[in-house]
Design an enzyme around this catalytic site. Structure first.
Site, PDB file in Angstrom:
ATOM      1  N   LYS A   9      78.652  13.012 -24.151  1.00  0.00           N
ATOM      2  CA  LYS A   9      79.483  12.694 -22.988  1.00  0.00           C
ATOM      3  C   LYS A   9      80.310  11.449 -23.280  1.00  0.00           C
ATOM      4  O   LYS A   9      79.800  10.485 -23.845  1.00  0.00           O
ATOM      5  CB  LYS A   9      78.578  12.458 -21.777  1.00  0.00           C
ATOM      6  CG  LYS A   9      79.274  12.025 -20.477  1.00  0.00           C
ATOM      7  CD  LYS A   9      79.422  10.539 -20.240  1.00  0.00           C
ATOM      8  CE  LYS A   9      78.256   9.671 -20.538  1.00  0.00           C
ATOM      9  NZ  LYS A   9      78.577   8.193 -20.326  1.00  0.00           N
ATOM     10  N   PRO A  90      73.096   8.370 -31.072  1.00  0.00           N
ATOM     11  CA  PRO A  90      72.381   7.098 -30.878  1.00  0.00           C
ATOM     12  C   PRO A  90      71.933   6.924 -29.437  1.00  0.00           C
ATOM     13  O   PRO A  90      72.528   7.488 -28.508  1.00  0.00           O
ATOM     14  CB  PRO A  90      73.416   6.040 -31.287  1.00  0.00           C
ATOM     15  CG  PRO A  90      74.745   6.722 -31.234  1.00  0.00           C
ATOM     16  CD  PRO A  90      74.491   8.169 -31.495  1.00  0.00           C
ATOM     17  N   VAL A  91      70.879   6.152 -29.257  1.00  0.00           N
ATOM     18  CA  VAL A  91      70.270   5.935 -27.944  1.00  0.00           C
ATOM     19  C   VAL A  91      70.857   4.670 -27.317  1.00  0.00           C
ATOM     20  O   VAL A  91      71.216   3.724 -28.017  1.00  0.00           O
ATOM     21  CB  VAL A  91      68.740   5.812 -28.090  1.00  0.00           C
ATOM     22  CG1 VAL A  91      68.078   5.474 -26.764  1.00  0.00           C
ATOM     23  CG2 VAL A  91      68.167   7.117 -28.656  1.00  0.00           C
ATOM     24  N   ALA A  92      70.972   4.666 -25.967  1.00  0.00           N
ATOM     25  CA  ALA A  92      71.579   3.537 -25.237  1.00  0.00           C
ATOM     26  C   ALA A  92      72.955   3.250 -25.798  1.00  0.00           C
ATOM     27  O   ALA A  92      73.277   2.122 -26.167  1.00  0.00           O
ATOM     28  CB  ALA A  92      70.681   2.305 -25.295  1.00  0.00           C
ATOM     29  N   ALA A  93      73.784   4.292 -25.839  1.00  0.00           N
ATOM     30  CA  ALA A  93      75.046   4.210 -26.569  1.00  0.00           C
ATOM     31  C   ALA A  93      76.275   4.550 -25.737  1.00  0.00           C
ATOM     32  O   ALA A  93      77.388   4.566 -26.264  1.00  0.00           O
ATOM     33  CB  ALA A  93      74.988   5.143 -27.784  1.00  0.00           C
ATOM     34  N   LEU A  95      76.871   7.489 -24.476  1.00  0.00           N
ATOM     35  CA  LEU A  95      77.202   8.899 -24.728  1.00  0.00           C
ATOM     36  C   LEU A  95      76.380   9.844 -23.867  1.00  0.00           C
ATOM     37  O   LEU A  95      76.469  11.062 -24.039  1.00  0.00           O
ATOM     38  CB  LEU A  95      76.981   9.241 -26.210  1.00  0.00           C
ATOM     39  CG  LEU A  95      77.877   8.496 -27.201  1.00  0.00           C
ATOM     40  CD1 LEU A  95      77.451   8.801 -28.632  1.00  0.00           C
ATOM     41  CD2 LEU A  95      79.338   8.882 -26.985  1.00  0.00           C
ATOM     42  N   GLY A  97      73.262  10.408 -24.007  1.00  0.00           N
ATOM     43  CA  GLY A  97      72.403  11.185 -24.899  1.00  0.00           C
ATOM     44  C   GLY A  97      71.215  11.820 -24.205  1.00  0.00           C
ATOM     45  O   GLY A  97      70.991  13.026 -24.301  1.00  0.00           O
ATOM     46  N   ASP A 129      74.185  10.779 -14.626  1.00  0.00           N
ATOM     47  CA  ASP A 129      75.066  11.576 -15.484  1.00  0.00           C
ATOM     48  C   ASP A 129      74.585  13.014 -15.683  1.00  0.00           C
ATOM     49  O   ASP A 129      75.309  13.835 -16.243  1.00  0.00           O
ATOM     50  CB  ASP A 129      75.196  10.923 -16.875  1.00  0.00           C
ATOM     51  CG  ASP A 129      76.079   9.693 -16.875  1.00  0.00           C
ATOM     52  OD1 ASP A 129      76.771   9.448 -15.869  1.00  0.00           O
ATOM     53  OD2 ASP A 129      76.088   8.977 -17.892  1.00  0.00           O
TER      54      ASP A 129
END
Length: 269
Positions: A9, A90-93, A95, A97, A129
């Protein structure tokens, strides 16, 4: 076996209008999705199980209590599913995730069993999200991001480069660092018009917390995209290009100059 991509996203625009009394923020955002991301598969099983692998699997604090497991607990899907998650984002990015992973679970359940009528409510309880990530189509989000409306998408198929400096930026501190100033409503029009005229109000507070984001944006803008911006609360930034040739030239350039940064190429859905 069911398989599904958890599409990355991005927020082509993200306008923060005010802090609400309930602690959340009133948002106006333009969600878009890249045609790549995490990958999930599910097979019928006697009980639910989750196995994680991939580059960023080690970044999940508790894979058995994460949003994929909670999504399975939320939806009827038979006796159980053995789920495999290849964590490529990647995490906490910025996106989405985890929300994208939940969205992929919802879509797999939809194909196998159908979704309950109140699936949007269930998705929203997992994260702001998640409803958008279930749909994974370009749309406008308002409220906390859970109220979704369609928009004329004239950027489908656009070449996109995602870059993350391998820095995790938790969402909460970025929102807390927002200065509270309402800089105006998100513009209306087509996706391209909104994206070009819009902004990301979390960019400045995220850069305060994680200064390397400014370096990523500068590097992307030096590759001559028609738009470069931070996604969500960071630290991932994206650049949009008119041609695939421009995209690949940019990706190669950044791989040479900043080989330590994570990147993903694709097209907007």
């Amino acid at each position: 076996m069911l398989t599904e991509t958890a599409y990355a996203k991005i927020n082509l625009a993200l306008h923060v209008r005010r802090r609400r009394e309930d602690g959340y923020h009133e948002l106006e955002t333009l969600f878009a999705f890249v045609d790549d991301g995490d990958r999930l598969s599910a097979s019928p099983s006697g009980t639910d199980s989750l196995a994680t692998h991939g580059e960023f699997a080690g970044s999940l604090d508790d894979p058995f209590g994460n949003i994929v497991a909670r999504s399975l607990n939320t939806l009827p899907h038979g006796k159980g599913w053995a789920v495999e998650l290849e964590k490529r984002l990647p995490v906490a990015a910025g996106l989405g995730g985890g929300s994208a992973d939940a969205g992929a679970v919802f879509r797999m359940v939809e194909r196998a069993h159908g979704l309950p009528a109140n699936w949007r409510e269930k998705a929203a309880k997992l994260g702001a999200d998640v409803p958008a990530c279930v749909l994974s189509t370009t749309c406008v989000g308002t409220g906390t991001g859970t109220d979704l409306a369609p928009v004329a998408n004239d950027l489908a198929g656009t070449a996109v480069l995602l870059v993350n400096p391998r820095a995790a930026v938790p969402t909460g501190p970025v929102f807390k660092a927002w200065d509270g100033r309402d800089r105006g409503a998100m513009p209306t029009g087509s996706v391209r018009q909104i994206a070009l005229a819009g902004r990301n109000d979390l960019e400045a507070p995220a850069i305060e917390i994680c200064p390397v984001i400014a370096e990523v944006l500068a590097a992307l803008r030096a590759t001559d995209p028609f738009l470069a911006r931070m996604s969500g609360s960071g630290a991932t930034c994206f650049a949009l290009y008119d041609t695939e040739a421009q995209l690949h030239a940019a990706a190669e350039k950044l791989a040479e100059t900043h080989g330590q940064w994570w990147q993903m190429t694709g097209k907007l859905r």
